[in-house]
Design a protein around this motif. Structure first.
Motif, PDB file in Angstrom:
ATOM      1  N   ILE A 125     -20.493   4.370  -8.986  1.00 21.15           N
ATOM      2  CA  ILE A 125     -20.954   3.295  -9.859  1.00 21.15           C
ATOM      3  C   ILE A 125     -22.354   2.942  -9.385  1.00 21.15           C
ATOM      4  CG2 ILE A 125     -20.539   0.931 -10.629  1.00 21.15           C
ATOM      5  CD1 ILE A 125     -18.416   3.015 -11.501  1.00 21.15           C
ATOM      6  N   ARG A 126     -23.318   3.052 -10.273  1.00 17.27           N
ATOM      7  CA  ARG A 126     -24.721   2.807  -9.922  1.00 17.27           C
ATOM      8  C   ARG A 126     -25.003   1.312  -9.894  1.00 17.27           C
ATOM      9  NH1 ARG A 126     -26.621   7.534  -8.067  1.00 17.27           N
ATOM     10  NH2 ARG A 126     -26.181   9.228  -9.463  1.00 17.27           N
ATOM     11  N   HIS A 127     -24.695   0.710  -8.771  1.00 15.38           N
ATOM     12  CA  HIS A 127     -24.902  -0.719  -8.618  1.00 15.38           C
ATOM     13  C   HIS A 127     -25.207  -0.978  -7.152  1.00 15.38           C
ATOM     14  CE1 HIS A 127     -24.434  -4.822 -10.146  1.00 15.38           C
ATOM     15  NE2 HIS A 127     -24.007  -5.117  -8.938  1.00 15.38           N
ATOM     16  N   PRO A 128     -26.332  -1.631  -6.843  1.00 13.78           N
ATOM     17  CA  PRO A 128     -26.682  -1.856  -5.433  1.00 13.78           C
ATOM     18  C   PRO A 128     -25.727  -2.847  -4.762  1.00 13.78           C
ATOM     19  CG  PRO A 128     -28.240  -2.976  -6.863  1.00 13.78           C
ATOM     20  CD  PRO A 128     -27.336  -2.172  -7.749  1.00 13.78           C
ATOM     21  N   LEU A 129     -25.163  -2.462  -3.629  1.00 10.84           N
ATOM     22  CA  LEU A 129     -24.243  -3.307  -2.872  1.00 10.84           C
ATOM     23  C   LEU A 129     -24.778  -3.454  -1.457  1.00 10.84           C
ATOM     24  CD1 LEU A 129     -21.014  -1.564  -4.105  1.00 10.84           C
ATOM     25  CD2 LEU A 129     -21.854  -3.785  -4.856  1.00 10.84           C
ATOM     26  N   ARG A 130     -24.782  -4.682  -0.943  1.00 13.77           N
ATOM     27  CA  ARG A 130     -25.351  -4.922   0.384  1.00 13.77           C
ATOM     28  C   ARG A 130     -24.299  -5.112   1.464  1.00 13.77           C
ATOM     29  NH1 ARG A 130     -29.107  -7.996  -2.885  1.00 13.77           N
ATOM     30  NH2 ARG A 130     -31.082  -6.896  -2.887  1.00 13.77           N
ATOM     31  N   THR A 131     -23.173  -5.729   1.113  1.00  9.57           N
ATOM     32  CA  THR A 131     -22.158  -6.019   2.125  1.00  9.57           C
ATOM     33  C   THR A 131     -20.789  -5.525   1.655  1.00  9.57           C
ATOM     34  OG1 THR A 131     -21.597  -8.182   1.202  1.00  9.57           O
ATOM     35  CG2 THR A 131     -23.391  -8.112   2.835  1.00  9.57           C
ATOM     36  N   LEU A 132     -19.862  -5.384   2.601  1.00 12.26           N
ATOM     37  CA  LEU A 132     -18.507  -4.978   2.244  1.00 12.26           C
ATOM     38  C   LEU A 132     -17.813  -6.057   1.417  1.00 12.26           C
ATOM     39  CD1 LEU A 132     -17.332  -3.238   5.513  1.00 12.26           C
ATOM     40  CD2 LEU A 132     -17.869  -2.170   3.322  1.00 12.26           C
ATOM     41  N   ARG A 133     -18.105  -7.303   1.713  1.00 12.59           N
ATOM     42  CA  ARG A 133     -17.524  -8.407   0.929  1.00 12.59           C
ATOM     43  C   ARG A 133     -17.982  -8.331  -0.529  1.00 12.59           C
ATOM     44  NH1 ARG A 133     -18.108 -14.900   2.026  1.00 12.59           N
ATOM     45  NH2 ARG A 133     -16.799 -15.495   0.279  1.00 12.59           N
ATOM     46  N   GLU A 134     -19.274  -8.125  -0.736  1.00  9.85           N
ATOM     47  CA  GLU A 134     -19.817  -7.989  -2.088  1.00  9.85           C
ATOM     48  C   GLU A 134     -19.209  -6.774  -2.784  1.00  9.85           C
ATOM     49  OE1 GLU A 134     -24.187  -7.853  -4.242  1.00  9.85           O
ATOM     50  OE2 GLU A 134     -23.984  -7.090  -2.196  1.00  9.85           O
ATOM     51  N   ALA A 135     -19.062  -5.674  -2.055  1.00 12.22           N
ATOM     52  CA  ALA A 135     -18.479  -4.455  -2.624  1.00 12.22           C
ATOM     53  C   ALA A 135     -17.041  -4.702  -3.061  1.00 12.22           C
ATOM     54  CB  ALA A 135     -18.537  -3.324  -1.608  1.00 12.22           C
ATOM     55  N   ASP A 136     -16.275  -5.440  -2.267  1.00 10.34           N
ATOM     56  CA  ASP A 136     -14.891  -5.732  -2.609  1.00 10.34           C
ATOM     57  C   ASP A 136     -14.805  -6.598  -3.861  1.00 10.34           C
ATOM     58  OD1 ASP A 136     -12.153  -5.312  -1.964  1.00 10.34           O
ATOM     59  OD2 ASP A 136     -12.042  -7.399  -1.287  1.00 10.34           O
ATOM     60  N   GLN A 137     -15.711  -7.563  -3.990  1.00 10.09           N
ATOM     61  CA  GLN A 137     -15.736  -8.409  -5.187  1.00 10.09           C
ATOM     62  C   GLN A 137     -16.048  -7.579  -6.430  1.00 10.09           C
ATOM     63  OE1 GLN A 137     -18.674 -11.281  -4.039  1.00 10.09           O
ATOM     64  NE2 GLN A 137     -17.179 -12.638  -3.082  1.00 10.09           N
ATOM     65  N   HIS A 138     -17.023  -6.674  -6.323  1.00  8.82           N
ATOM     66  CA  HIS A 138     -17.380  -5.814  -7.455  1.00  8.82           C
ATOM     67  C   HIS A 138     -16.254  -4.835  -7.781  1.00  8.82           C
ATOM     68  CE1 HIS A 138     -21.548  -6.984  -8.298  1.00  8.82           C
ATOM     69  NE2 HIS A 138     -21.587  -7.298  -7.006  1.00  8.82           N
ATOM     70  N   ARG A 139     -15.588  -4.324  -6.739  1.00  5.59           N
ATOM     71  CA  ARG A 139     -14.462  -3.409  -6.955  1.00  5.59           C
ATOM     72  C   ARG A 139     -13.366  -4.107  -7.759  1.00  5.59           C
ATOM     73  NH1 ARG A 139      -9.710  -3.260  -5.077  1.00  5.59           N
ATOM     74  NH2 ARG A 139     -10.178  -4.764  -3.442  1.00  5.59           N
ATOM     75  N   GLU A 140     -13.030  -5.329  -7.376  1.00  4.86           N
ATOM     76  CA  GLU A 140     -12.003  -6.085  -8.100  1.00  4.86           C
ATOM     77  C   GLU A 140     -12.414  -6.319  -9.550  1.00  4.86           C
ATOM     78  OE1 GLU A 140     -11.380  -9.619  -5.815  1.00  4.86           O
ATOM     79  OE2 GLU A 140     -10.206  -8.551  -4.281  1.00  4.86           O
ATOM     80  N   TRP A 141     -13.684  -6.654  -9.769  1.00 10.34           N
ATOM     81  CA  TRP A 141     -14.165  -6.888 -11.126  1.00 10.34           C
ATOM     82  C   TRP A 141     -14.061  -5.614 -11.976  1.00 10.34           C
ATOM     83  CZ3 TRP A 141     -17.915  -5.040 -14.405  1.00 10.34           C
ATOM     84  CH2 TRP A 141     -18.164  -5.803 -15.547  1.00 10.34           C
ATOM     85  N   TYR A 142     -14.550  -4.477 -11.438  1.00 10.97           N
ATOM     86  CA  TYR A 142     -14.490  -3.209 -12.170  1.00 10.97           C
ATOM     87  C   TYR A 142     -13.042  -2.820 -12.466  1.00 10.97           C
ATOM     88  CZ  TYR A 142     -19.425  -1.908 -11.984  1.00 10.97           C
ATOM     89  OH  TYR A 142     -20.778  -1.857 -12.171  1.00 10.97           O
ATOM     90  N   GLU A 143     -12.138  -3.045 -11.520  1.00  9.90           N
ATOM     91  CA  GLU A 143     -10.728  -2.712 -11.744  1.00  9.90           C
ATOM     92  C   GLU A 143     -10.122  -3.579 -12.841  1.00  9.90           C
ATOM     93  OE1 GLU A 143      -8.813  -2.852  -7.915  1.00  9.90           O
ATOM     94  OE2 GLU A 143      -9.556  -0.855  -7.391  1.00  9.90           O
TER      95      GLU A 143
END
Length: 58
Positions: free
Chosen positions: A15-33
């Motif tokens: 997914i072409r989206h800049p992620l800086r932290t694991l916390r931010e990545a987890d939030q985006h993962r939940e949203w995409y799911e």
């Protein structure tokens, strides 16, 4: 240097989206799911060394 990316488990595409932290990545993962109904993985990709910038399918 490493980067955090989201990977679609079904297709293996990033997914072409800049992620800086694991916390931010987890939030985006939940949203995409929630939005797509598919599963995503959070992966850390390293920019140098053996296998750099490579994501294996499964």
């Amino acid at each position: 240097m490493s980067r955090i990316v989201l990977v679609d488990e079904e297709t293996g595409e990033r997914i072409r989206h800049p992620l800086r932290t694991l916390r931010e990545a987890d939030q985006h993962r939940e949203w995409y799911e929630r939005m797509t109904g598919r599963r995503f993985r959070v992966m850390k990709i390293f920019g140098s060394g053996i296998g750099a910038e490579r994501i294996d399918g499964k």
